[in-house]
Design a protein around this motif. Structure first.
Motif, short mmCIF file in Angstrom:
data_model
loop_
_atom_site.label_atom_id
_atom_site.label_comp_id
_atom_site.label_asym_id
_atom_site.label_seq_id
_atom_site.Cartn_x
_atom_site.Cartn_y
_atom_site.Cartn_z
N THR A 82 43.47 -23.17 -43.66
CA THR A 82 44.18 -22.24 -42.95
C THR A 82 44.94 -21.19 -43.94
O THR A 82 45.32 -21.67 -45.01
CB THR A 82 45.25 -23.11 -42.31
N THR A 83 44.76 -20.13 -43.55
CA THR A 83 45.46 -18.73 -44.47
C THR A 83 46.71 -18.53 -44.01
O THR A 83 47.29 -19.01 -43.28
CB THR A 83 44.39 -17.58 -44.24
N MET A 84 47.43 -17.90 -44.84
CA MET A 84 48.81 -17.10 -44.95
C MET A 84 48.73 -15.69 -44.77
O MET A 84 47.76 -15.25 -45.31
CB MET A 84 49.78 -17.71 -46.14
N THR A 85 49.58 -15.17 -44.13
CA THR A 85 50.09 -13.61 -44.07
C THR A 85 50.00 -13.45 -45.58
O THR A 85 50.80 -13.95 -46.52
CB THR A 85 51.06 -13.32 -43.30
N ALA A 86 49.24 -12.35 -46.11
CA ALA A 86 49.04 -11.89 -47.49
C ALA A 86 48.59 -10.61 -47.55
O ALA A 86 47.88 -10.12 -46.59
CB ALA A 86 48.40 -12.85 -48.23
N PRO A 87 48.51 -9.66 -48.59
CA PRO A 87 47.59 -8.80 -48.76
C PRO A 87 46.10 -8.85 -48.39
O PRO A 87 45.84 -10.18 -48.63
CB PRO A 87 47.90 -8.18 -50.30
N PRO A 88 45.49 -8.14 -47.89
CA PRO A 88 43.93 -8.21 -47.77
C PRO A 88 43.21 -9.03 -48.73
O PRO A 88 42.51 -9.78 -48.51
CB PRO A 88 43.56 -6.73 -47.06
N GLU A 89 43.44 -8.40 -50.04
CA GLU A 89 42.56 -8.85 -51.15
C GLU A 89 43.16 -10.33 -51.38
O GLU A 89 42.12 -11.22 -52.03
CB GLU A 89 42.92 -8.05 -52.31
N HIS A 90 44.06 -10.87 -51.07
CA HIS A 90 44.57 -12.18 -51.22
C HIS A 90 43.76 -13.13 -50.08
O HIS A 90 43.42 -14.33 -50.29
CB HIS A 90 46.18 -12.47 -51.32
N ILE A 91 43.89 -12.62 -48.88
CA ILE A 91 43.35 -13.10 -47.75
C ILE A 91 41.55 -13.58 -48.08
O ILE A 91 41.12 -14.46 -47.77
CB ILE A 91 43.41 -12.52 -46.37
N GLU A 92 41.24 -12.27 -48.67
CA GLU A 92 39.74 -12.40 -48.88
C GLU A 92 39.30 -13.37 -49.98
O GLU A 92 38.28 -13.97 -49.98
CB GLU A 92 39.16 -10.84 -49.35
N ARG A 93 40.32 -13.65 -51.16
CA ARG A 93 39.98 -14.34 -52.14
C ARG A 93 40.08 -15.97 -51.62
O ARG A 93 38.96 -16.68 -51.69
CB ARG A 93 41.17 -14.40 -53.17
N ALA A 94 41.01 -16.11 -50.54
CA ALA A 94 41.17 -17.46 -50.06
C ALA A 94 39.62 -17.78 -49.08
O ALA A 94 39.01 -18.89 -49.09
CB ALA A 94 42.21 -17.77 -49.01
N LEU A 95 39.16 -16.44 -48.30
CA LEU A 95 38.27 -16.57 -47.56
C LEU A 95 36.75 -17.02 -48.22
O LEU A 95 36.00 -17.67 -47.99
CB LEU A 95 37.90 -15.53 -46.63
N LEU A 96 36.71 -16.31 -49.37
CA LEU A 96 35.62 -16.57 -50.40
C LEU A 96 35.73 -18.18 -50.83
O LEU A 96 34.30 -18.74 -50.74
CB LEU A 96 35.47 -15.77 -51.62
N GLY A 97 36.63 -18.72 -51.17
CA GLY A 97 36.79 -19.86 -51.58
C GLY A 97 36.36 -21.07 -50.40
O GLY A 97 35.71 -21.81 -50.38
N LEU A 98 36.78 -20.64 -49.10
CA LEU A 98 36.71 -21.42 -48.09
C LEU A 98 35.17 -21.09 -47.77
O LEU A 98 34.50 -22.36 -47.17
CB LEU A 98 37.47 -21.03 -46.76
N GLY A 99 34.38 -19.95 -47.70
CA GLY A 99 33.24 -19.95 -47.30
C GLY A 99 32.26 -20.79 -48.25
O GLY A 99 31.30 -21.34 -47.76
N ARG A 100 32.64 -20.86 -49.63
CA ARG A 100 31.89 -21.74 -50.44
C ARG A 100 31.78 -23.10 -49.90
O ARG A 100 30.99 -23.96 -50.10
CB ARG A 100 32.21 -21.43 -51.82
N ALA A 101 33.30 -23.69 -49.68
CA ALA A 101 33.43 -25.00 -49.37
C ALA A 101 32.85 -25.39 -48.02
O ALA A 101 32.33 -26.77 -47.83
CB ALA A 101 34.95 -25.36 -49.31
N ILE A 102 32.58 -24.52 -47.25
CA ILE A 102 32.00 -24.54 -45.77
C ILE A 102 30.43 -24.84 -46.12
O ILE A 102 29.92 -25.79 -45.66
CB ILE A 102 32.08 -23.64 -44.99
N ALA A 103 29.88 -23.95 -46.81
CA ALA A 103 28.55 -24.06 -47.19
C ALA A 103 28.33 -25.22 -48.17
O ALA A 103 26.88 -25.84 -47.69
CB ALA A 103 28.04 -22.78 -48.03
N THR A 104 28.86 -25.73 -48.89
CA THR A 104 28.60 -26.92 -49.84
C THR A 104 29.73 -27.72 -49.73
O THR A 104 30.75 -27.78 -50.68
CB THR A 104 28.42 -26.41 -51.12
N PRO A 105 29.97 -28.71 -48.77
CA PRO A 105 31.15 -29.37 -48.68
C PRO A 105 31.06 -30.57 -49.78
O PRO A 105 30.14 -30.90 -50.47
CB PRO A 105 30.96 -30.33 -47.34
N ALA A 106 32.24 -30.94 -50.01
CA ALA A 106 32.49 -32.05 -50.94
C ALA A 106 32.19 -33.50 -50.31
O ALA A 106 32.67 -33.64 -49.18
CB ALA A 106 33.97 -32.14 -51.53
#
Length: 376
Positions: A82-106
Motif C-alpha cells: 500500500t502506498t501513501m499520498t506523495a509526489p508522483p516520483e515517490h509513488i513511482e519509486r514505490a511502484l517500481l519496487g512493488l512491481g519487482r516484488a510481484i514478479a519475483t516474490p520472496a
C-alpha cells in the motif's frame, strides 16, 4: 507433506490430515485419530499493508520483499503493498519496487498480489496521517501507474468532482475502488456505490461519521456495503462500533494498515515521508498526534475478533475468505484440494505454530528484524 489436526474447510471442521504437494493442497482426508490440539486455517490475506520491521514500502527498492517476510511470520500468506499520498516520483519509486516484488516474490514471504493505491486522490479535509499532497484523479494517471505495478485496490474520495466517472472507469478495468479519506455525505456515498464503488477503506477512520440526521460516508457503508475493510486493533475502532459494523456489512474483512513500526520496539519510524511514534502498541504521527496506521499483525487481528465474541470460523473468514472473494481470487482464502497451499497452524491458544505460504514453510523463529533501524 502431511499436516494433521482440526482442519477448517468450506463445509466446516474436519479432524484429519491435509497433504500438500509443492505449492498446492493435494488432499484433505478425515481421520478420527488425528490430534485435536492443532487448528489448521487458511493463510491470512491482508489488503492494506504499508510496512513492517522498520521498513516502509514507499522506500522502494527491496522494501516490499522485506515487509512481506515479516508479515509471513505472522500468518499473512498474501498481501497488497500500500502506498501513501506523495509526489508522483515517490509513488513511482514505490511502484517500481512493488512491481519487482510481484514478479519475483520472496519464497520466505507473503505473496504480494498487487498494489493498494491509497491516495493521492483524497479529500484534504480528511487526511488523517496522509500528507497534504492530494490531487484529482484521472484515468490517464492511474493507467500510467498501473503499467508499473498492477493496482488491485484504489482508495479515493468519491465526492471530489470527476471521481464518480473515474470510479466507473476503474471498475470496468477490474480495479476495486474504495471510499476513504472522504468528507462525503451519505448521498454521495450511495451515488459512488451506484457508480461501481466496491468497498470502504479502514471503515470509520478517515471518513465522515454517522449521526442520525447526517449518516455520512459511514452511514452509506453500514446501509449498503457488501464489503468493507476495518482495522481490528481495538484502537482505531471501539468494540461497540466494530460489533455494529459486523452486523451491518455481510463481508466486513480485517486489514492491518501496518506500518514500519510493526514487529518493532517502541520508537520513531517513517510512514512515507512522515515520522510516526510507536508507543504501547499504538502508532501516531509525531507532529499532530493523529493515529497513523498500526502495529497490528493478522494473527493478532484474528485473536482480537475471537475475543470480541466471533466464532473462530467467522473470524477466519474475515482474515482470509472475504478478502479473497473481494479480489475475485478463486485459488486461496479457503482450504480445499487443488488450491494454493496457503495455511496456518494454530494451537488452542490461537498462537501460531506453523505458516505455509505457497507450499513454503516459513521460519517463525525471528518475528522481529533485530537489525532494523529505529529513528533517532
Amino acid at each position: 507433506m502431511n499436516i494433521s489436526g482440526r482442519i477448517l474447510t468450506p463445509n466446516g471442521w474436519i479432524l484429519g490430515h491435509l497433504r500438500h504437494d509443492g505449492a498446492h493442497i493435494a488432499s484433505i482426508e478425515a481421520d478420527p485419530a488425528a490430534p485435536t490440539d492443532q487448528l489448521i486455517l487458511p493463510g491470512f490475506i491482508d489488503l492494506h499493508v504499508h510496512g513492517a520491521g522498520g521498513t516502509d514500502i514507499m522506500e522502494g527498492g527491496d522494501a516490499a520483499r522485506r515487509v512481506a517476510r515479516l508479515h509471513a511470520r505472522h500468518g499473512t500468506t498474501s498481501m497488497l503493498g500500500t502506498t501513501m499520498t506523495a509526489p508522483p516520483e515517490h509513488i513511482e519509486r514505490a511502484l517500481l519496487g512493488l512491481g519487482r516484488a510481484i514478479a519475483t516474490p520472496a519464497p520466505d514471504g507473503a505473496q504480494i498480489l498487487g498494489v493498494h493505491l491509497e491516495g493521492p486522490f483524497l479529500n484534504c479535509q480528511r487526511l488523517g496521517a496522509q500528507p497534504p499532497l492530494v490531487s484529482i484523479g484521472t484515468l490517464e494517471q492511474v493507467c500510467r501507474w498501473n503499467a508499473i505495478a498492477a493496482i488491485k485496490v484504489l482508495t479515493l474520495a468519491p465526492e471530489i468532482p470527476g471521481h464518480l466517472q473515474l470510479i466507473a472507469e476503474l471498475s470496468a478495468m477490474g480495479i476495486r475502488v474504495q471510499a476513504g479519506h472522504s468528507a462525503g455525505s451519505y448521498d454521495e456515498g450511495v451515488a459512488a456505490i451506484e457508480a461501481g464503488l466496491a468497498g470502504f477503506t479502514h471503515l470509520f477512520n478517515g471518513m465522515s461519521g454517522f449521526s442520525h440526521r447526517a449518516p455520512g460516508m459511514v452511514g452509506a457503508a453500514l446501509a449498503h456495503a457488501e464489503f468493507a475493510e476495518v482495522i481490528p486493533d481495538l484502537q482505531h475502532v471501539q468494540p461497540g462500533a466494530l460489533r455494529a459494523a459486523l452486523r451491518a456489512i455481510p463481508r466486513l474483512y480485517a486489514v492491518t494498515d501496518a506500518t514500519a513500526a510493526t514487529g518493532m520496539p517502541d520508537g520513531e519510524y517513517l510512514l512515507g515521508s512522515q515520522r510516526v511514534m510507536k508507543c504501547m502498541g499504538c502508532v501516531r504521527l509525531v507532529l499532530g498526534d493523529s493515529l497513523a496506521g498500526s502495529a497490528l499483525t493478522m494473527d493478532q487481528a484474528l485473536r482480537n475478533l475471537v475475543d470480541l465474541g466471533l466464532t473462530l470460523e467467522d473470524a477466519s473468514a474475515r482474515v482470509s475468505r472475504y478478502p479473497a472473494e473481494y479480489l475475485g481470487l478463486q485459488d486461496r482464502g479457503i482450504l480445499a484440494a487443488g488450491l494454493r497451499a496457503d495455511l496456518v497452524v494454530l494451537g488452542p491458544d490461537l498462537q501460531l505454530r506453523r505458516v505455509i505460504a505457497g507450499g513454503h514453510h516459513i521460519n517463525l523463529a525471528h518475528g522481529v528484524y533485530q537489525d532494523a533501524p529505529v529513528l533517532t
